[in-house]
Write a protein that holds these residues in place. Structure first.
Motif, PDB file in Angstrom:
ATOM      1  N   VAL A 104       6.031  -2.541  19.131  1.00 25.39           N
ATOM      2  CA  VAL A 104       5.770  -2.656  20.567  1.00 25.39           C
ATOM      3  C   VAL A 104       7.095  -2.722  21.335  1.00 25.39           C
ATOM      4  O   VAL A 104       7.274  -2.046  22.355  1.00 25.39           O
ATOM      5  CB  VAL A 104       4.914  -3.905  20.863  1.00 25.39           C
ATOM      6  N   ALA A 105       8.046  -3.492  20.807  1.00 24.10           N
ATOM      7  CA  ALA A 105       9.312  -3.692  21.510  1.00 24.10           C
ATOM      8  C   ALA A 105      10.114  -2.404  21.656  1.00 24.10           C
ATOM      9  O   ALA A 105      10.756  -2.184  22.694  1.00 24.10           O
ATOM     10  CB  ALA A 105      10.139  -4.749  20.783  1.00 24.10           C
ATOM     11  N   VAL A 106      10.077  -1.553  20.635  1.00 26.40           N
ATOM     12  CA  VAL A 106      10.879  -0.328  20.687  1.00 26.40           C
ATOM     13  C   VAL A 106      10.124   0.830  21.347  1.00 26.40           C
ATOM     14  O   VAL A 106      10.668   1.926  21.493  1.00 26.40           O
ATOM     15  CB  VAL A 106      11.342   0.091  19.277  1.00 26.40           C
ATOM     16  N   GLY A 107       8.867   0.613  21.713  1.00 26.12           N
ATOM     17  CA  GLY A 107       8.115   1.653  22.410  1.00 26.12           C
ATOM     18  C   GLY A 107       7.358   2.607  21.513  1.00 26.12           C
ATOM     19  O   GLY A 107       6.878   3.643  21.992  1.00 26.12           O
ATOM     20  N   ALA A 108       7.232   2.291  20.231  1.00 19.30           N
ATOM     21  CA  ALA A 108       6.446   3.161  19.355  1.00 19.30           C
ATOM     22  C   ALA A 108       4.964   3.114  19.719  1.00 19.30           C
ATOM     23  O   ALA A 108       4.216   4.054  19.435  1.00 19.30           O
ATOM     24  CB  ALA A 108       6.632   2.745  17.885  1.00 19.30           C
ATOM     25  N   ILE A 109       4.540   2.022  20.326  1.00 18.42           N
ATOM     26  CA  ILE A 109       3.171   1.905  20.827  1.00 18.42           C
ATOM     27  C   ILE A 109       3.233   1.089  22.114  1.00 18.42           C
ATOM     28  O   ILE A 109       3.913   0.060  22.177  1.00 18.42           O
ATOM     29  CB  ILE A 109       2.248   1.232  19.777  1.00 18.42           C
ATOM     30  N   PRO A 110       2.566   1.536  23.183  1.00 12.42           N
ATOM     31  CA  PRO A 110       2.598   0.777  24.445  1.00 12.42           C
ATOM     32  C   PRO A 110       1.932  -0.586  24.272  1.00 12.42           C
ATOM     33  O   PRO A 110       0.998  -0.735  23.477  1.00 12.42           O
ATOM     34  CB  PRO A 110       1.794   1.663  25.408  1.00 12.42           C
ATOM     35  N   PRO A 111       2.406  -1.594  24.991  1.00 15.09           N
ATOM     36  CA  PRO A 111       1.781  -2.917  24.890  1.00 15.09           C
ATOM     37  C   PRO A 111       0.291  -2.900  25.184  1.00 15.09           C
ATOM     38  O   PRO A 111      -0.474  -3.647  24.566  1.00 15.09           O
ATOM     39  CB  PRO A 111       2.545  -3.738  25.946  1.00 15.09           C
ATOM     40  N   SER A 112      -0.134  -2.043  26.111  1.00 12.39           N
ATOM     41  CA  SER A 112      -1.560  -1.975  26.443  1.00 12.39           C
ATOM     42  C   SER A 112      -2.384  -1.494  25.250  1.00 12.39           C
ATOM     43  O   SER A 112      -3.490  -1.993  25.002  1.00 12.39           O
ATOM     44  CB  SER A 112      -1.781  -1.044  27.637  1.00 12.39           C
ATOM     45  N   ASP A 113      -1.839  -0.527  24.504  1.00 11.91           N
ATOM     46  CA  ASP A 113      -2.559  -0.029  23.328  1.00 11.91           C
ATOM     47  C   ASP A 113      -2.576  -1.069  22.213  1.00 11.91           C
ATOM     48  O   ASP A 113      -3.566  -1.219  21.487  1.00 11.91           O
ATOM     49  CB  ASP A 113      -1.910   1.255  22.813  1.00 11.91           C
ATOM     50  N   ALA A 114      -1.467  -1.784  22.065  1.00 15.89           N
ATOM     51  CA  ALA A 114      -1.421  -2.845  21.054  1.00 15.89           C
ATOM     52  C   ALA A 114      -2.433  -3.938  21.381  1.00 15.89           C
ATOM     53  O   ALA A 114      -3.147  -4.436  20.498  1.00 15.89           O
ATOM     54  CB  ALA A 114      -0.014  -3.428  20.972  1.00 15.89           C
ATOM     55  N   LEU A 115      -2.497  -4.318  22.665  1.00 10.44           N
ATOM     56  CA  LEU A 115      -3.462  -5.333  23.086  1.00 10.44           C
ATOM     57  C   LEU A 115      -4.891  -4.846  22.878  1.00 10.44           C
ATOM     58  O   LEU A 115      -5.763  -5.614  22.429  1.00 10.44           O
ATOM     59  CB  LEU A 115      -3.230  -5.688  24.550  1.00 10.44           C
ATOM     60  N   GLU A 147      -5.906  -2.794  20.606  1.00  8.91           N
ATOM     61  CA  GLU A 147      -6.202  -2.827  19.176  1.00  8.91           C
ATOM     62  C   GLU A 147      -6.521  -4.256  18.730  1.00  8.91           C
ATOM     63  O   GLU A 147      -7.448  -4.476  17.940  1.00  8.91           O
ATOM     64  CB  GLU A 147      -5.009  -2.284  18.387  1.00  8.91           C
ATOM     65  N   VAL A 148      -5.763  -5.217  19.221  1.00  8.41           N
ATOM     66  CA  VAL A 148      -6.030  -6.627  18.887  1.00  8.41           C
ATOM     67  C   VAL A 148      -7.410  -7.037  19.401  1.00  8.41           C
ATOM     68  O   VAL A 148      -8.173  -7.720  18.696  1.00  8.41           O
ATOM     69  CB  VAL A 148      -4.938  -7.537  19.472  1.00  8.41           C
ATOM     70  N   GLN A 149      -7.748  -6.600  20.623  1.00 10.71           N
ATOM     71  CA  GLN A 149      -9.061  -6.932  21.174  1.00 10.71           C
ATOM     72  C   GLN A 149     -10.178  -6.270  20.382  1.00 10.71           C
ATOM     73  O   GLN A 149     -11.255  -6.852  20.193  1.00 10.71           O
ATOM     74  CB  GLN A 149      -9.124  -6.515  22.641  1.00 10.71           C
ATOM     75  N   ARG A 150      -9.933  -5.068  19.898  1.00  9.87           N
ATOM     76  CA  ARG A 150     -10.945  -4.367  19.089  1.00  9.87           C
ATOM     77  C   ARG A 150     -11.182  -5.072  17.766  1.00  9.87           C
ATOM     78  O   ARG A 150     -12.316  -5.190  17.290  1.00  9.87           O
ATOM     79  CB  ARG A 150     -10.506  -2.925  18.839  1.00  9.87           C
ATOM     80  N   LEU A 151     -10.097  -5.573  17.160  1.00 10.02           N
ATOM     81  CA  LEU A 151     -10.207  -6.230  15.866  1.00 10.02           C
ATOM     82  C   LEU A 151     -10.581  -7.703  15.988  1.00 10.02           C
ATOM     83  O   LEU A 151     -10.995  -8.311  14.987  1.00 10.02           O
ATOM     84  CB  LEU A 151      -8.876  -6.116  15.115  1.00 10.02           C
ATOM     85  N   GLY A 152     -10.442  -8.269  17.190  1.00  9.66           N
ATOM     86  CA  GLY A 152     -10.686  -9.698  17.374  1.00  9.66           C
ATOM     87  C   GLY A 152     -12.044 -10.174  16.879  1.00  9.66           C
ATOM     88  O   GLY A 152     -12.120 -11.135  16.095  1.00  9.66           O
ATOM     89  N   PRO A 153     -13.158  -9.551  17.310  1.00  2.80           N
ATOM     90  CA  PRO A 153     -14.471  -9.997  16.828  1.00  2.80           C
ATOM     91  C   PRO A 153     -14.627  -9.860  15.311  1.00  2.80           C
ATOM     92  O   PRO A 153     -15.255 -10.705  14.668  1.00  2.80           O
ATOM     93  CB  PRO A 153     -15.441  -9.070  17.573  1.00  2.80           C
ATOM     94  N   VAL A 154     -14.046  -8.809  14.742  1.00  3.03           N
ATOM     95  CA  VAL A 154     -14.125  -8.611  13.295  1.00  3.03           C
ATOM     96  C   VAL A 154     -13.395  -9.735  12.562  1.00  3.03           C
ATOM     97  O   VAL A 154     -13.892 -10.294  11.576  1.00  3.03           O
ATOM     98  CB  VAL A 154     -13.520  -7.236  12.925  1.00  3.03           C
ATOM     99  N   VAL A 155     -12.215 -10.074  13.057  1.00  2.22           N
ATOM    100  CA  VAL A 155     -11.431 -11.139  12.434  1.00  2.22           C
ATOM    101  C   VAL A 155     -12.127 -12.490  12.593  1.00  2.22           C
ATOM    102  O   VAL A 155     -12.148 -13.319  11.671  1.00  2.22           O
ATOM    103  CB  VAL A 155     -10.016 -11.171  13.043  1.00  2.22           C
ATOM    104  N   GLY A 156     -12.732 -12.726  13.756  1.00  2.00           N
ATOM    105  CA  GLY A 156     -13.486 -13.955  13.957  1.00  2.00           C
ATOM    106  C   GLY A 156     -14.658 -14.068  13.006  1.00  2.00           C
ATOM    107  O   GLY A 156     -14.943 -15.145  12.455  1.00  2.00           O
ATOM    108  N   PHE A 157     -15.344 -12.964  12.802  1.00  2.00           N
ATOM    109  CA  PHE A 157     -16.451 -12.917  11.841  1.00  2.00           C
ATOM    110  C   PHE A 157     -15.938 -13.267  10.450  1.00  2.00           C
ATOM    111  O   PHE A 157     -16.536 -14.074   9.725  1.00  2.00           O
ATOM    112  CB  PHE A 157     -17.043 -11.501  11.854  1.00  2.00           C
TER     113      PHE A 157
END
Length: 418
Positions: A42-53, A55-65
């Motif tokens: 994220v820091a070097v710009g390989a992925i925008p912070p919005s896309d990283a966030l 992805e985390v939001q997409r995986l969040g419910p799965v990880v909680g489960f």
């Protein structure tokens, strides 16, 4: 950052994360390397912070489960459920290793399907070691069954494996429809596993074991058993009414947690520890790193490799590609990489990916994190599991199990529909 540099950096960091997850230098948790790697892409710009966030939001419910299921499994172990299973196996095997193998297959398949593969690897494997020692049987066939079934028998339900949770979210299927489509592939794969292991370890199984003295019937922890049954029913009910099944897992974990805290058989710290928070952080960080790899060139490359459609040849090709990729980069990142290009093909294509990433890891140690964890547990019990033996068994099991499971999936799609 140019696309080529971003791609090279993302791939390099992914390799570093996976190597450290396998080797775990100095005993570090997997997250120690994965989280900084995710921050770096994220820091070097390989992925925008919005896309990283995103992805985390997409995986969040799965990880909680996953966290809820891990807590549920550990609390069931604290209640004595796994030791009761071991006592039942010891009592009913009556000194016959072949019967013990059947029992291990039944118990491991059910535990993997309902409480996830981690329960089979971490909690059941030591019980199987103790049961074999109690009977004087050679442990190797039964212990191998634990690791193979932790992968193969995790096909049945969305809750059986982290890869299943990811595929379930991408498939658009209900809990019950997912289970209905995967029942035949699950049974076919387990049948192949049993036939091959019984033949491969014939000498160990023929060695026999002294019949044990009469053992008292095991005391089954009914509260824990009923809680698991109720949680499974909750998975079905929440799916029917359109609620995330994670709430059912959370409810089951809370019921056992409150009981254990009242009885002072556990502590809040122990409950949090059983949720494996560092591993959950590893999963989220790995998702960000894999997303960077996919967005910087891998998506277009895989778009040409993943077969389209749900005809039998296409399903076979998808499953084979997933199995190969799981053994190259581990099944969790393979799932994250393959689901986006497979999802447009519909639920059949998504489930074919799942067959590949769940059955394929039985070929090599590095195929799944569960297998690596199982290997460490086996070493702690002073049992020698050679790479050559593991691979020979995998070569006999994986192609046959994958072929029959894909054919069974294709048949289920024809009968039930995607």
């Amino acid at each position: 950052m140019s696309t080529s540099i971003a791609e090279a950096l993302s791939v390099g960091l992914l390799v570093l994360v996976l190597v450290c997850a396998v080797v775990r230098p100095w005993g570090w948790p997997e997250a120690v390397v994965a989280v900084p790697a995710a921050g770096l892409v994220v820091a070097v710009g390989a992925i925008p912070p919005s896309d990283a966030l995103a992805e985390v939001q997409r995986l969040g419910p799965v990880v909680g489960f996953l966290a809820a299921v891990l807590v549920l499994a550990q609390l069931c172990d604290d209640e004595g459920l796994f030791h009761a299973c071991g006592a039942w196996m010891a009592r009913t095997a009556a000194g016959r290793p072949r019967r013990l193998l059947v029992q291990v297959f039944v118990i491991a398949s059910v535990i993997t399907a309902v409480l996830s593969l981690d329960a089979t690897v971490v909690l059941l494997t030591p019980v199987v070691f103790a049961t074999a020692a109690r009977l004087g049987a050679r442990p190797k066939p039964h212990v191998y069954a634990c690791t193979h079934l932790s992968n193969t028998a995790s096909l049945l339900l969305p809750v059986s494996n982290l890869t299943n949770l990811l595929a379930f979210a991408a498939s658009g299927l209900s809990f019950t429809r997912f289970a209905a489509l995967m029942t035949l592939p699950w049974l076919a794969a387990i049948a192949v596993e049993y036939a091959v292991l019984r033949r491969f370890f014939a000498a160990d199984l023929d060695a026999g074991a002294p019949a044990p003295a009469d053992l008292a019937p095991p005391e089954m922890p009914l509260f824990a058993l009923l809680t698991v049954v109720g949680t499974l029913g909750g998975f079905i009910l929440t799916s029917v009414v359109g609620i995330d099944p994670a709430w059912a897992a959370l409810a089951g974990a809370l019921v056992l947690a409150v009981r254990a805290l009242i009885r002072r058989s556990t502590t809040p710290v122990a409950i949090v520890r059983s949720a494996a928070v560092p591993f959950l952080a590893f999963v989220l960080a790995l998702g960000v790193v894999v997303r960077a790899v996919v967005d910087n060139g891998l998506a277009s490359a895989l778009g040409h490799l993943v077969p389209h459609g749900t005809a039998l040849p296409a399903l076979l090709g998808t499953a084979a590609l997933a199995a190969v990729l799981a053994n190259v980069i581990n099944n969790l990142p393979a799932t994250l990489v393959l689901l986006p290009p497979a999802a447009p093909g519909g639920p059949g294509a998504v489930l074919a990916v799942l067959l590949g990433v769940n059955i394929g890891p039985n070929l090599t140690y590095a195929g799944s994190l569960a297998t690596l964890l199982w290997r460490r547990i086996v070493r702690e019990h002073d049992t020698d599991i050679g790479l050559g033996e593991f691979t020979r068994l995998g070569l006999l099991v994986v192609p046959a199990a994958l072929l029959l499971a894909v054919v069974a999936l294709w048949g289920s799609l024809q009968i039930i529909g995607g």
